[in-house]
Design an enzyme around this catalytic site. Sequence first.
Site, PDB file in Angstrom:
ATOM      1  N   LYS A   1       0.855  -1.202   0.000  1.00 48.92           N
ATOM      2  CA  LYS A   1       0.000   0.000   0.000  1.00 48.92           C
ATOM      3  C   LYS A   1       0.884   1.243   0.000  1.00 48.92           C
ATOM      4  O   LYS A   1       1.915   1.276   0.705  1.00 48.92           O
ATOM      5  CB  LYS A   1      -0.918  -0.030   1.237  1.00 48.92           C
ATOM      6  CG  LYS A   1      -1.935   1.088   1.280  1.00 48.92           C
ATOM      7  CD  LYS A   1      -2.867   0.934   2.484  1.00 48.92           C
ATOM      8  CE  LYS A   1      -3.905   2.019   2.588  1.00 48.92           C
ATOM      9  NZ  LYS A   1      -4.808   1.851   3.752  1.00 48.92           N
TER      10      LYS A   1
ATOM     11  N   SER B   1      -9.898  -0.665   6.967  1.00 51.75           N
ATOM     12  CA  SER B   1      -9.320  -0.507   5.620  1.00 51.75           C
ATOM     13  C   SER B   1      -8.618  -1.720   5.041  1.00 51.75           C
ATOM     14  O   SER B   1      -8.238  -1.697   3.867  1.00 51.75           O
ATOM     15  CB  SER B   1      -8.340   0.654   5.603  1.00 51.75           C
ATOM     16  OG  SER B   1      -9.046   1.838   5.383  1.00 51.75           O
TER      17      SER B   1
ATOM     18  N   SER C   1      -9.665   1.740   2.714  1.00 53.36           N
ATOM     19  CA  SER C   1      -8.838   2.538   1.852  1.00 53.36           C
ATOM     20  C   SER C   1      -7.742   1.750   1.112  1.00 53.36           C
ATOM     21  O   SER C   1      -7.140   2.274   0.181  1.00 53.36           O
ATOM     22  CB  SER C   1      -8.150   3.632   2.675  1.00 53.36           C
ATOM     23  OG  SER C   1      -7.320   3.060   3.665  1.00 53.36           O
TER      24      SER C   1
HETATM   25  N1  GLN Z   1     -12.965   3.953   6.205  1.00 56.07           N
HETATM   26  C1  GLN Z   1     -12.385   4.439   7.415  1.00 56.07           C
HETATM   27  C2  GLN Z   1     -11.995   5.882   7.245  1.00 56.07           C
HETATM   28  O1  GLN Z   1     -12.304   6.442   6.258  1.00 56.07           O
HETATM   29  C3  GLN Z   1     -11.231   3.591   7.819  1.00 56.07           C
HETATM   30  C4  GLN Z   1      -9.987   3.888   7.093  1.00 56.07           C
HETATM   31  C5  GLN Z   1      -8.842   3.023   7.459  1.00 56.07           C
HETATM   32  O2  GLN Z   1      -9.003   1.970   8.113  1.00 56.07           O
HETATM   33  N2  GLN Z   1      -7.656   3.463   7.098  1.00 56.07           N
HETATM   34  O3  GLN Z   1     -11.390   6.472   8.063  1.00 56.07           O
END
Ligand code: GLN
Length: 448
Positions: A36, A135, A111
């Site tokens: 990532k 994420s 994400s």
């Molecule tokens: N979807 C969540 C957010 O927007 C979690 C993101 C993540 O785990 N990095 O913050």
Amino acid sequence: MSTIQERDTFNAFHEYWDLENERQSETLQGMTLAVKDNIVTKTGTTTCGSKMLEGYKSPFNATVIDRLEDAGVVLVGKTNCDEFAMGSSTEHCAWGPVLNPWDRTRVPGGSSGGSAAAVAARLCQGALGSDTGGSIRQPAAFCGVVGYKPTYGLVSRYGLVAFASSLDQIGTFTTTVQDAANLVEIMAGFDELDSTCREEPAPALSKNLHDSIEGLRIGIPSQYTGSQNDPAINAAITSAINTYRELGATIIEIDLPLTEVGISTYYVLAPAECSSNLARYDGIRYGHRTDKPCKDLFELYSNTRAEGFGTEVKRRIMLGTYVLSSGYYDAYYNNALKTRRLICQEYHIAFEQCDVILGPTTPSVAFKIGEKADPLSMYLCDIYTANTNIAGICGISIPCGFSEAEGKQLPIGLHLQGSWYDDARLLRAAQMFQTATDFHTKVPECAQ
Ligand code: GLN
């Protein structure tokens, strides 16, 4: 840190052990791995999906990268993500959206959507992601792969670009639980460069992975299976529960009433921490700097940040600054900390009754690109995953079925949560399911 020497010894032990037990195991030697784009690597760039870090080259590797390369893993590339890991769809990155390999009109989740899509499309054997509120697990569910978030503190965060430091954790995307165990076993263990890393050697995760768990107690919270979920998801979860029952597990009904306050708690804590962590992008030290003439330092900061950050990141920084401001700190931030304590207590009580908690990873399958235009509906994607991070426990999403839409098969994820540092048992529980089912062997058309 594991050296090649130690790793060779370890592999040799494994081959012997596996032969003895007539089991399949893979070593990490030559395994292809994508990373990532918010985990720093000396090779290539690390942009976090943001214009702010366009072209940024890290002078050092994250600890996990050094450890995996020492073990023979081959890095094949960096994967796209929502800007600074804020999002649930991988639509909101400076370099454009990632498409779901099962249906290219849909999102891969986020994400870490690039990592999930790369493994689902079999572009690589594994990928690293980060999980702050879901994420890793949510995109794994949307793409039909295994997504594992270890217990907070098990894996060093050194070199993971900080979003919300008390919630962030590095984890993996793989097609099998075995690969997840193999990778995290190498990544885990004390690192003096991360003060929140547990001062213990890495636990044995891959050894005994295939042993079924005598008397495994699985807790099912009533809050996880209501009408808020797609009917196909509830059906897949019921069938997964039956599979475990047939495998000899004891199914226990439990109660997690604080599930419903997870998102509101998360959206105070995570933005608060992000507003502080992202203050470093000021146009002075590294990253984007405005070309506009500025009359003073404040204007330089302000123009740089206005140009470098996208809309969602700006929204989070403003939310976070607001909840931390004097006058609102007690009402929002302090209350969220109190709720965090209650959520931890709720899990403590639950794990006295059961060994793992089972439910869906997400309330819906992958949605259409552009479908969730308002931030709140996007935030609600993490309803079942955010509390795992708030408490710091471990969680894994594994493929458990499909739902059909417009002639396309869309994967469904089974979410298992385990107690603090009980990762070995969590993975064994996940392996039990994978041994009895073949959902993880299905690949999208583009990879056939
Ligand atoms: N979807 C969540 C957010 O927007 C979690 C993101 C993540 O785990 N990095 O913050």
